[in-house]
Design an enzyme around this catalytic site. Structure first.
Site, PDB file in Angstrom:
ATOM      1  CE  LYS A  17      -2.382  -0.611   3.818  1.00 49.78           C
ATOM      2  NZ  LYS A  17      -1.932  -1.932   4.304  1.00 49.78           N
ATOM      3  NE  ARG A  93      -4.935  -0.480   9.892  1.00 52.59           N
ATOM      4  CZ  ARG A  93      -3.766   0.037   9.574  1.00 52.59           C
ATOM      5  NH1 ARG A  93      -3.681   1.102   8.826  1.00 52.59           N
ATOM      6  NH2 ARG A  93      -2.680  -0.529  10.023  1.00 52.59           N
ATOM      7  NE  ARG A 131       6.881  -2.603   6.307  1.00 52.30           N
ATOM      8  CZ  ARG A 131       5.584  -2.340   6.344  1.00 52.30           C
ATOM      9  NH1 ARG A 131       4.905  -2.171   5.223  1.00 52.30           N
ATOM     10  NH2 ARG A 131       4.941  -2.298   7.499  1.00 52.30           N
ATOM     11  NE  ARG A 163       5.737   0.288  10.454  1.00 54.00           N
ATOM     12  CZ  ARG A 163       4.556   0.299   9.842  1.00 54.00           C
ATOM     13  NH1 ARG A 163       4.461   0.758   8.606  1.00 54.00           N
ATOM     14  NH2 ARG A 163       3.476  -0.137  10.437  1.00 54.00           N
ATOM     15  NE  ARG A 174       1.518  -3.769  11.778  1.00 54.86           N
ATOM     16  CZ  ARG A 174       2.569  -3.734  10.961  1.00 54.86           C
ATOM     17  NH1 ARG A 174       3.666  -4.411  11.242  1.00 54.86           N
ATOM     18  NH2 ARG A 174       2.531  -3.013   9.876  1.00 54.86           N
TER      19      ARG A 174
HETATM   20  P1  AMP Z   1       0.206   1.320   9.349  1.00 56.90           P
HETATM   21  O1  AMP Z   1       1.470   2.047   9.089  1.00 56.90           O
HETATM   22  O2  AMP Z   1      -0.914   1.765   8.438  1.00 56.90           O
HETATM   23  O3  AMP Z   1       0.379  -0.182   9.367  1.00 56.90           O
HETATM   24  O4  AMP Z   1      -0.267   1.738  10.827  1.00 56.90           O
HETATM   25  C1  AMP Z   1       0.538   1.498  11.959  1.00 56.90           C
HETATM   26  C2  AMP Z   1      -0.319   1.427  13.209  1.00 56.90           C
HETATM   27  O5  AMP Z   1      -1.014   2.679  13.406  1.00 56.90           O
HETATM   28  C3  AMP Z   1      -1.419   0.382  13.191  1.00 56.90           C
HETATM   29  O6  AMP Z   1      -0.953  -0.911  13.531  1.00 56.90           O
HETATM   30  C4  AMP Z   1      -2.383   0.957  14.222  1.00 56.90           C
HETATM   31  O7  AMP Z   1      -1.884   0.779  15.535  1.00 56.90           O
HETATM   32  C5  AMP Z   1      -2.327   2.451  13.921  1.00 56.90           C
HETATM   33  N1  AMP Z   1      -3.304   2.844  12.882  1.00 56.90           N
HETATM   34  C6  AMP Z   1      -3.017   3.351  11.650  1.00 56.90           C
HETATM   35  N2  AMP Z   1      -4.137   3.613  10.958  1.00 56.90           N
HETATM   36  C7  AMP Z   1      -5.171   3.253  11.774  1.00 56.90           C
HETATM   37  C8  AMP Z   1      -6.588   3.273  11.625  1.00 56.90           C
HETATM   38  N3  AMP Z   1      -7.175   3.709  10.489  1.00 56.90           N
HETATM   39  N4  AMP Z   1      -7.337   2.851  12.667  1.00 56.90           N
HETATM   40  C9  AMP Z   1      -6.782   2.423  13.809  1.00 56.90           C
HETATM   41  N5  AMP Z   1      -5.450   2.368  14.018  1.00 56.90           N
HETATM   42  C10 AMP Z   1      -4.636   2.781  13.010  1.00 56.90           C
END
Ligand code: AMP
Length: 223
Positions: A17, A93, A131, A163, A174
Site C-alpha cells: 500500500k 480500517r 522490510r 519499524r 496486526r
Molecule cells: P500502518 O502504518 O498503516 O500499518 O499503521 C501502523 C499502526 O497505526 C497500526 O498498527 C495501528 O496501531 C495504527 N493505525 C493506523 N491507521 C489506523 C486506523 N485507520 N485505525 C486504527 N489504528 C490505526
C-alpha cells in the site's frame, strides 16, 4: 496538471500500500494521506496524540475510531484534499471508519474507487520481516534492496530502520486485526460497487499500471 482523484487503498500489512500510494499520489498530484505515517510523526514529536498512540502501535493493536476519525477529517478539510482529492492509505480500517468517511465526503466528493491490493499471507509475512522504513518520509526498503548509502534514505536522507511493529509478534497481531476489523470493508465497498481488486504480488510497476487502468476507467464512468 493531472486531474485529481479520490481513492482508498486497502490491503494487508505488507501488501505494498505504502509504495503504491506514494506513486499514485504523484501520478494524480494529490496528497498521500497515511494514518500510520501521521501517527508515527506524532509519536516522534511526542505530541499528546503520539504519547497516547505509541504503546498500542508497538503491539500492533488498532487505535480508537474516534481518535483516528478526528485526525483524518481535519486533514481532509485542508485545501489540497478538498480541491484535488487524496490517496488514503491505512484508513478506513473498520466499518465505523468507512461509514464516517462517507459522511465526511458526502455526495459532492464521492470516492472514485477503492483499490484492494491482494497478496497471499505467506508472501506478506516474508515482505514484512525484511522490510525497512525511513523514519522521516516513510520510504520503503528491504534487506534485499537497501538504500544506496548505508541505512540512509535515498529520497530524504532520513534514517532507515526496522519499524518497532515489524516484529514477528506484532505482525501476527496486526494481521489478526486486519482479518477481524478491515476484511469486512471488502464487502462494504463491494456492495457499493466501488471495489477494484488488483493482484499485488506482481512487480510494483505492473501493480501501478493495473491500478491506474482501473482508476482511469472509474473516472471515465463517473464523468
Ligand atoms: P500502518 O502504518 O498503516 O500499518 O499503521 C501502523 C499502526 O497505526 C497500526 O498498527 C495501528 O496501531 C495504527 N493505525 C493506523 N491507521 C489506523 C486506523 N485507520 N485505525 C486504527 N489504528 C490505526
Amino acid at each position: 496538471m493531472a486531474a485529481g482523484v479520490r481513492l482508498v487503498v486497502l490491503g494487508k500489512q505488507g501488501a505494498g500500500k505504502g509504495t503504491q500510494c506514494v506513486r499514485l499520489s504523484h501520478r494524480y498530484a494529490v496528497p498521500h494521506i497515511s494514518t500510520g505515517d501521521m501517527l508515527r510523526a506524532a509519536v516522534r514529536a511526542q505530541t499528546p496524540l503520539g504519547i497516547e498512540a505509541a504503546s498500542l502501535m508497538t503491539t500492533g493493536e488498532l487505535l480508537p475510531d474516534e481518535l483516528i476519525i478526528r485526525m483524518v477529517s481535519e486533514r481532509l478539510s485542508e485545501r489540497d484534499a478538498r480541491s484535488r482529492g487524496f490517496v488514503l492509505d491505512g484508513f478506513p480500517r473498520t466499518v465505523v471508519q468507512a461509514e464516517m468517511l462517507e459522511e465526511i465526503l458526502n455526495e459532492s466528493h464521492k470516492l472514485h474507487c477503492v483499490v484492494n491490493l491482494e497478496v497471499p499471507t505467506d508472501e506478506v509475512l516474508q515482505r514484512l520481516v525484511s522490510r525497512r522504513t525511513c523514519v522521516d518520509c516513510g520510504g520503503i526498503y528491504s534487506t534485499a534492496s537497501p538504500p544506496i548509502q548505508g541505512w540512509t534514505c535515498d529520497t530524504c536522507g532520513g534514517e532507515v530502520i526496522q519499524r518497532p511493529d515489524d516484529t514477528a509478534e506484532a505482525i501476527m497481531t496486526r494481521l489478526q486485526a486486519y482479518e477481524r476489523e478491515t476484511l469486512p470493508l471488502i464487502d462494504f465497498y463491494s456492495s457499493r460497487g466501488l471495489l477494484e481488486t488488483i493482484d499485488g504480488s506482481k512487480a510494483p510497476d505492473d501493480v501501478l499500471r493495473s491500478t491506474v487502468d482501473a482508476v482511469e476507467r472509474r473516472k471515465r464512468e463517473m464523468e
